[in-house]
Design a protein around this motif. Structure first.
Motif, PDB file in Angstrom:
ATOM      1  N   SER A 101      -1.464   4.215  -1.138  1.00  0.00           N
ATOM      2  CA  SER A 101      -2.094   4.926  -0.017  1.00  0.00           C
ATOM      3  C   SER A 101      -1.044   5.380   0.992  1.00  0.00           C
ATOM      4  CB  SER A 101      -3.090   4.009   0.705  1.00  0.00           C
ATOM      5  OG  SER A 101      -3.945   3.363  -0.205  1.00  0.00           O
ATOM      6  N   PRO A 102      -0.186   6.300   0.558  1.00  0.00           N
ATOM      7  CA  PRO A 102       0.927   6.665   1.454  1.00  0.00           C
ATOM      8  C   PRO A 102       0.460   7.184   2.810  1.00  0.00           C
ATOM      9  CG  PRO A 102       0.731   8.221  -0.381  1.00  0.00           C
ATOM     10  CD  PRO A 102      -0.159   7.063  -0.701  1.00  0.00           C
ATOM     11  N   ASN A 103      -0.612   7.947   2.846  1.00  0.00           N
ATOM     12  CA  ASN A 103      -1.047   8.482   4.143  1.00  0.00           C
ATOM     13  C   ASN A 103      -1.477   7.364   5.084  1.00  0.00           C
ATOM     14  OD1 ASN A 103      -0.572  11.193   3.686  1.00  0.00           O
ATOM     15  ND2 ASN A 103      -2.554  11.491   2.681  1.00  0.00           N
ATOM     16  N   THR A 157      -6.978  10.244   8.668  1.00  0.00           N
ATOM     17  CA  THR A 157      -7.200  10.952   7.404  1.00  0.00           C
ATOM     18  C   THR A 157      -8.499  11.768   7.430  1.00  0.00           C
ATOM     19  OG1 THR A 157      -7.918   8.791   6.589  1.00  0.00           O
ATOM     20  CG2 THR A 157      -5.776   9.540   5.889  1.00  0.00           C
ATOM     21  N   HIS A 195      -6.258   4.036   9.989  1.00  0.00           N
ATOM     22  CA  HIS A 195      -5.983   5.339   9.398  1.00  0.00           C
ATOM     23  C   HIS A 195      -7.238   6.161   9.144  1.00  0.00           C
ATOM     24  CE1 HIS A 195      -6.836   2.942   5.812  1.00  0.00           C
ATOM     25  NE2 HIS A 195      -5.996   2.070   6.332  1.00  0.00           N
ATOM     26  N   HIS A 215       2.107  15.851   8.043  1.00  0.00           N
ATOM     27  CA  HIS A 215       2.707  14.514   8.030  1.00  0.00           C
ATOM     28  C   HIS A 215       1.850  13.537   8.838  1.00  0.00           C
ATOM     29  CE1 HIS A 215       5.913  16.439   6.018  1.00  0.00           C
ATOM     30  NE2 HIS A 215       6.455  17.006   7.086  1.00  0.00           N
ATOM     31  N   SER A 251       0.774  16.122  -1.513  1.00  0.00           N
ATOM     32  CA  SER A 251      -0.332  17.091  -1.533  1.00  0.00           C
ATOM     33  C   SER A 251       0.150  18.535  -1.475  1.00  0.00           C
ATOM     34  CB  SER A 251      -1.279  16.807  -0.369  1.00  0.00           C
ATOM     35  OG  SER A 251      -0.570  16.857   0.854  1.00  0.00           O
ATOM     36  N   ASP A 266       2.236  12.218   0.587  1.00  0.00           N
ATOM     37  CA  ASP A 266       1.234  12.044  -0.464  1.00  0.00           C
ATOM     38  C   ASP A 266       1.369  13.084  -1.577  1.00  0.00           C
ATOM     39  OD1 ASP A 266       0.331  14.337   0.722  1.00  0.00           O
ATOM     40  OD2 ASP A 266      -1.667  13.587   1.212  1.00  0.00           O
ATOM     41  N   GLN A 313       0.777  -1.238   0.000  1.00  0.00           N
ATOM     42  CA  GLN A 313       0.000   0.000   0.000  1.00  0.00           C
ATOM     43  C   GLN A 313       0.812   1.293   0.000  1.00  0.00           C
ATOM     44  OE1 GLN A 313      -3.388  -0.057  -0.216  1.00  0.00           O
ATOM     45  NE2 GLN A 313      -3.154  -2.267  -0.437  1.00  0.00           N
ATOM     46  N   THR A 314       2.132   1.210   0.191  1.00  0.00           N
ATOM     47  CA  THR A 314       2.898   2.446   0.366  1.00  0.00           C
ATOM     48  C   THR A 314       2.727   3.396  -0.828  1.00  0.00           C
ATOM     49  OG1 THR A 314       4.484   1.375   1.817  1.00  0.00           O
ATOM     50  CG2 THR A 314       5.193   3.420   0.798  1.00  0.00           C
ATOM     51  N   LYS A 315       2.756   2.836  -2.021  1.00  0.00           N
ATOM     52  CA  LYS A 315       2.598   3.691  -3.191  1.00  0.00           C
ATOM     53  C   LYS A 315       1.174   4.221  -3.322  1.00  0.00           C
ATOM     54  CE  LYS A 315       5.982   3.803  -6.612  1.00  0.00           C
ATOM     55  NZ  LYS A 315       6.672   2.680  -7.236  1.00  0.00           N
TER      56      LYS A 315
END
Lengths: 596, 596
Positions: free
Chosen positions: A512-514, A589, A585, B341, B331, B329, A508-510
């Motif tokens: 959904s980085p958050n 978010t 998360h 962050h 953004s 991300d 998921q890092t790419k």
């Protein structure tokens, strides 16, 4: 409360877990076996117990102080530093050709624990000097090495790392210190560096500042940063001291802890420019600095477990001495020493198991470093290097984060007396808090763990380690003892949590980085816990075997009880972390930035 | 960094969770509804934001100091204390017939949070005075009440609690201070008391010491302890000050935190005996003291969540201001404020969710206290009393233990600046550490939770609360939103963990006391987490309803996100705790005492 270096525990971990016998088979380490380690550790223990540790409290009440541009170290520090360097401790693991003793990192790591447990503030001076030496070994010219390293090893000079600027902390891309090339090949350095540990002091005749700066016209960001040597006093061709360089300490910080370690603001170039010498090539400074930072990060991890062990020792001494209330099981007719109370024992075991687990993890990592640098087989070297690099953020992050809990428990065991400064427990609590911050905050370690160490190879290194852990589980489960079987079950659960998280991170890092980075520190804590716990499981088996052989019964029984405690009280934390990481998360978010 | 009292959050919790409308139906509280609460809180906020909070840092750098037998408070404290008492804040919840305002504990608890968030050291003086007032209200004679309470409420005098002696900390059975009966009905007191908060100072003209002592010939142990009033200056029949009593401050402690609050060693009777007046009956002192301690323990719990909120506010301000690195991300094109962050947001939300959860728990407990004392139906009173008593060790233990994590995160958000004292984050970290110790360490709270609150009634109170939590789960699960459903699942898991532990505690305390008490603090942490989390689940539903009504959208969305975060990051910790409690004592009991 005096410090006793845990030499026996260290030797146990070095032999049974880090396999020092195998290290002694590596080319260059033929004389660095168990007996050498024992002799070195015993000598090191003496110095740190008798000379360095007694200065710890003195440094707190009589910190380094700044006046008229000079920093005066705590009384007694210089004499101790002279003994330390004259004893050869600064050069223990550095190559013989620059004046070191060429011993493995494995032995050095144990010695490093001792000096840090004795006195964190004091130990920072050798730690930063080590960093400067590493940087020069990595990228310095032969002349630079010959000029600067032997004098840093013999203690005539010390070294520093100058990275941080007011606007550039975690974000080194923002470094603004400027280097102007001179016709003679040197540079002039202009700028302000802050948070420079032992950046100015009176314990050595010169200070070798290693400085990150941007050559005029260099690219923006991290690819335009170069590394410079910028000594306090310039050095003549014959090695004698020349004129004072244009780098000056303008103040030191008023800190919560490690008060004896001066944290300097250094001003470069206010009077025409500080003379600097490029290390390696222009614009590759950050790369060199990373070599040195990895060494320093490992060292800070060792600081974490060191202060944990010191806090533990202090708490045990108090718990044996302080009489208060009758034990709940009625085993003592009246009031008893508080070590009889189950909750006090729980606190002490939390402290002890944490320190032992982190020590085992760091020593195993150190042994991997040695193999990565000395093994004749390139594949083995590569494998060990990958393991070591995976471990560095865990040694740094987990050993320091847990030191906050451990030193807090250390105060707690003392009750009200813990809050009184003269007791000494509070100093460890205050000192430890810097460890999760400097040399990269825990979040920075966690970013490293996620980015370079997990996502980049799709979790392969992580999974290879998990496979080794599975083998340990099988060995534990095959044993007849209830302790081993219980440990196998806990370890299996923690490993499953780890693998679930590794899959989440790698996958998921790419996308959904958050979501991934919201769990970064929790991942670090889970992974560090598992790695330390794994070593505790191996320690349990080794202790059972030696117990069966009738070897040092009480010691081995304590190792088993401590390991069992680790499994039931610390490894059990991974389940909650896994949930928070893979499914935690949404709240992070959803929260609007302006709503905080 | 200025303090902003979270009036809106408090009012939300008071209305939606603690049901202030129902409190305003109770006899005696007819005027204490939502509007009154709002008016009182807004007034209280002004005083604490403008007058008390700005003195917090001043108290740290310019602590109370002792010279020539006198203690001088931090400059500015006396003027602030005068404003505080003249504003009527000391008497807010005390009965009108002794000069108080007779408001509910629910409103007082919110005001108590504000003064503590503003300045822990300062707030301790009113907190201890409250304790003395409570003790006199409980057991004092009418004359004692009339003589001492109004002057403590109007701030002319302050009060203290004198329990601890060098050999008697957690173990009050070991109290040795001696009381000799005199022919006139008074007593002469002889002994040494330590750790006496605001035990000597220059903010009021007299200090009313409440002192535990043993009447000559009294039984050994806790059943031979009596409670005495021992004022610094004797009081004439007309209420004016008489001669100086024979109680003297001989020193104050050098502490890690709450430095403005003088912690005195008091010497009683060095010159013939300090005059003391028996409160209530001989040998019932501990019983009276427990009434007062329950109030003080609740108050210390409020201190915990107060310092958590203050640390949170400071960290948010820094995170909005400090620019460092590009968001993962992408953004923001360049470096951004660190609040962008994910890990910083995780830290801030951990702080925020903890403070909100603990606040909600404490306010709901306070409302139960009000119902327990004012409800016309005896059965309802009894039910609320049982609930309140179950909650006191959780409010005290959980809110203070979590304040250590929160204040540590507060430093961490600041990075290197957090370790510099002038930033202010470190002060909260140092201050908070006393909260898990005084008024009964966390282990003492946990013993109370296990012994008096769980084992004694076979877990009935605990299970009755769990049944209420199950109803909240059902309501959450029946909602359409993903947040509510996720919360229901987490809450159900945590409640199951709680029930398993309650069964273990209720079933095993007699048979296996060491096994149960080895998990005592973990049980407290599990139960506190669940109780705070339960309230967060209720808050989530209330916020969803008000959001659906279009009410204060951003505020309600933040409430929902914070609750969701609590579920995923904090409630998830209970699984590991359950394991440690019900299956974690093997290592503790196996470890030989001499092996530590």
């Amino acid at each position: 409360m005096s410090y006793r270096a845990p030499v026996k525990d260290m030797l146990f971990a070095m032999k049974e877990l880090a396999n020092i016998d195998a290290i002694a088979q590596l080319p260059g380490f033929e004389d660095a076996g168990y007996d050498t380690a024992q002799a070195v550790l015993e000598e090191c223990a003496k110095l740190n117990e008798d000379v360095v540790a007694p200065l710890n409290w003195e440094g707190d009440i009589n910190p380094s102080h700044f006046s008229d541009g000079k920093v005066h170290a705590t009384p007694g520090f210089k004499a101790a530093f002279d003994q330390y360097t004259q004893g050869g401790w600064q050069g223990l693991h550095h190559p013989a050709d620059v004046g070191g003793q060429g011993l493995p990192k494995l032995i050095h790591a144990a010695c490093q624990e001792m000096v840090n447990a004795a006195n964190l503030s004091f130990a920072l001076c050798p730690l930063l000097t080590d960093g400067a030496i590493e940087a020069l070994l990595t990228a310095g010219s032969d002349e630079q090495k010959a000029t600067f390293i032997p004098k840093m090893i013999d203690g005539t000079w010390t070294g520093t790392m100058n990275l941080t600027e007011p606007q550039a902390g975690s974000d080194l891309a923002a470094v603004r210190t400027r280097a102007e090339p001179q016709p003679d090949g040197s540079y002039r350095i202009f700028g302000t560096k802050i948070f420079i540990t032992w950046g100015e002091h009176d314990m050595a005749e010169n200070i070798v500042h290693l400085v990150l700066a941007r050559v005029v016209g260099a690219p923006e960001g991290v690819k335009g940063i170069s590394l410079f040597i910028c000594p306090k006093f310039l050095v003549n061709a014959d090695g004698s001291l020349g004129p004072r360089n244009d780098v000056h300490c303008v103040s030191i910080e008023h800190k919560m802890g490690i008060k004896a370690s001066p944290t300097a603001v250094l001003q470069f170039g206010d009077n025409g420019g500080a003379v600097g010498y490029l290390v390696g090539q222009e614009n590759r400074g950050l790369e060199y600095m990373f070599v040195m930072m990895n060494a320093a990060r490992f060292g800070v991890g060792v600081q974490g477990l060191a202060v944990s062990d010191r806090a533990y020792q202090r708490a045990v001494a108090y718990a044996r001495d302080r009489v208060q209330s009758r034990p709940v099981d009625g085993s003592v007719p009246g009031a008893a020493a508080i070590i009889h109370h189950p909750d006090v024992r729980r606190m002490l075991l939390t402290m002890r198991a944490t320190a032992e687990g982190c020590r085992a993890m760091s020593l195993v990592a150190a042994a991997a470093y040695d193999a990565a640098h000395h093994h004749p087989d390139a594949a083995v070297r590569q494998q060990n290097q990958a393991f070591y690099e995976f471990m560095v953020p865990l040694v740094k992050g987990y050993s320091t984060e847990t030191s906050l809990e451990v030193t807090s428990l250390g105060v707690q065991v003392h009750g009200g007396m813990g809050f009184i400064e003269e007791t000494g427990a509070a100093q460890h609590y205050r000192d430890a808090k810097i460890l999760t911050i400097y040399e990269g905050t825990t979040a920075i370690q966690a970013n490293d763990l996620i980015g370079r160490k997990t996502a980049r190879d799709g979790g392969q290194t992580a999974k290879a380690i998990a496979a080794q852990i599975a083998a340990t589980e099988e060995a534990l489960a095959a044993r007849p003892s209830a302790d081993a079987k219980a440990f196998a079950r806990r370890l299996a659960a923690a490993r499953a949590d780890f693998l679930a998280v590794v899959d989440f991170v790698a996958g998921q890092t790419k996308a959904s980085p958050n979501a991934v980075f919201a769990g970064s520190v929790n991942y670090l804590m889970l992974a560090g816990n598992l790695m330390a716990g794994w070593q505790m499981g191996r320690a349990l088996m080794a202790a059972e075997d030696r117990l069966a052989a009738g070897d040092d019964v009480a010691f081995m029984q304590a190792k088993i009880a401590t390991a069992r405690f680790y499994a039931d009280h610390l490894l059990t934390r991974t389940a909650g972390l896994r949930e928070s990481i893979v499914d935690g998360h949404a709240g992070v978010t959803a929260m609007a930035l302006e709503a905080f």
